[in-house]
Design a protein around this motif. Structure first.
Motif, PDB file in Angstrom:
ATOM      1  N   ARG A 115      83.964  -6.046 -20.025  1.00  0.00           N
ATOM      2  CA  ARG A 115      84.121  -7.576 -19.018  1.00  0.00           C
ATOM      3  C   ARG A 115      85.711  -7.075 -19.111  1.00  0.00           C
ATOM      4  O   ARG A 115      86.974  -6.899 -18.908  1.00  0.00           O
ATOM      5  N   CYS A 118      88.422  -4.231 -19.925  1.00  0.00           N
ATOM      6  CA  CYS A 118      87.922  -3.558 -17.911  1.00  0.00           C
ATOM      7  C   CYS A 118      88.935  -4.362 -17.157  1.00  0.00           C
ATOM      8  O   CYS A 118      89.994  -3.815 -16.342  1.00  0.00           O
ATOM      9  N   LYS A 125      85.299  -4.814 -11.239  1.00  0.00           N
ATOM     10  CA  LYS A 125      84.031  -5.337 -11.653  1.00  0.00           C
ATOM     11  C   LYS A 125      82.937  -3.620 -11.265  1.00  0.00           C
ATOM     12  O   LYS A 125      82.431  -3.141 -12.048  1.00  0.00           O
ATOM     13  N   LYS A 126      82.804  -2.847 -10.512  1.00  0.00           N
ATOM     14  CA  LYS A 126      82.817  -2.109  -9.717  1.00  0.00           C
ATOM     15  C   LYS A 126      83.143  -0.632 -10.537  1.00  0.00           C
ATOM     16  O   LYS A 126      82.083   0.098 -10.864  1.00  0.00           O
ATOM     17  N   ALA A 129      80.905  -1.433 -13.374  1.00  0.00           N
ATOM     18  CA  ALA A 129      79.688  -0.896 -13.319  1.00  0.00           C
ATOM     19  C   ALA A 129      79.279   0.977 -12.872  1.00  0.00           C
ATOM     20  O   ALA A 129      78.132   1.397 -13.211  1.00  0.00           O
ATOM     21  N   LYS A 130      80.209   1.536 -12.442  1.00  0.00           N
ATOM     22  CA  LYS A 130      80.351   3.337 -12.565  1.00  0.00           C
ATOM     23  C   LYS A 130      80.326   3.164 -14.315  1.00  0.00           C
ATOM     24  O   LYS A 130      80.047   4.804 -13.849  1.00  0.00           O
ATOM     25  N   LEU A 132      79.509   2.374 -16.929  1.00  0.00           N
ATOM     26  CA  LEU A 132      78.174   2.314 -17.372  1.00  0.00           C
ATOM     27  C   LEU A 132      77.055   2.984 -16.749  1.00  0.00           C
ATOM     28  O   LEU A 132      76.184   3.109 -17.583  1.00  0.00           O
ATOM     29  N   ASP A 133      76.930   3.403 -15.452  1.00  0.00           N
ATOM     30  CA  ASP A 133      75.767   4.031 -15.209  1.00  0.00           C
ATOM     31  C   ASP A 133      76.228   5.423 -14.802  1.00  0.00           C
ATOM     32  O   ASP A 133      75.291   6.394 -15.874  1.00  0.00           O
TER      33      ASP A 133
END
Length: 160
Positions: A115, A118, A125-126, A129-130, A132-133
């Motif tokens: 984080r 980032c 944060k989105k 998340a992408k 991490l996906d």
């Protein structure tokens, strides 16, 4: 089909990190050490991933040795991020997210470090998340490839 890209007759590995100055690539490797050390324990898979990343980034042997020395006493993440170009921080985030997953799970301290990277990269944060996906997809792709050639690794059955 060839695995290497050609550019004006020279062979180049297809990674954006190679377009960065040596110092920026070294800082990416330092960032990887910080994320790997965030949970308090460096496992051999993380050390192997750091070594691999340094090779892929074609770090000079002296830079590699500097990074290796950080494995015993990692500096503060903020001090590593200071002076990094945004593009370097974003590549560090990509590689750190992959690195943090090598032991099978993200530790809370690793997620906090991701984080922080980032935020330093100016991403949301989105976006994290992408990323991490993408890491999850990366592992699935590897397991699928091993399945195709009938050489699965332990744990592949849990990924597919």
């Amino acid at each position: 089909m060839t695995c290497l890209m050609t550019y004006q007759g020279d062979f180049l590995l297809p990674d954006a990190a190679l377009s960065l100055a040596e110092e920026q690539r070294r800082k990416i490797a330092c960032t990887l050490v910080m994320v790997a050390a965030a949970d308090g324990a460096l496992v051999r898979e993380e050390i192997s991933a750091i070594e691999s990343a340094m090779g892929l980034m074609m770090l000079h042997p002296e830079s590699r040795e500097e990074v290796r020395q950080l494995l015993t006493q990692p500096p503060d993440l903020d001090s590593v991020l200071d002076g990094m170009e945004v593009s370097s921080i974003r590549l560090a985030l990509r590689d750190a997210a992959l690195l943090a997953s090598v032991d099978g799970d993200y530790d809370d301290a690793e997620l906090e470090a991701l984080r922080k990277i980032c935020d330093a990269a100016g991403l949301s944060k989105k976006d994290l998340a992408k990323i991490l996906d993408w890491v999850a997809d990366y592992w699935k792709m590897g397991a699928n490839g091993r399945s195709i050639i009938s050489l699965p690794m332990p744990g592949d059955e849990n990924i597919l």
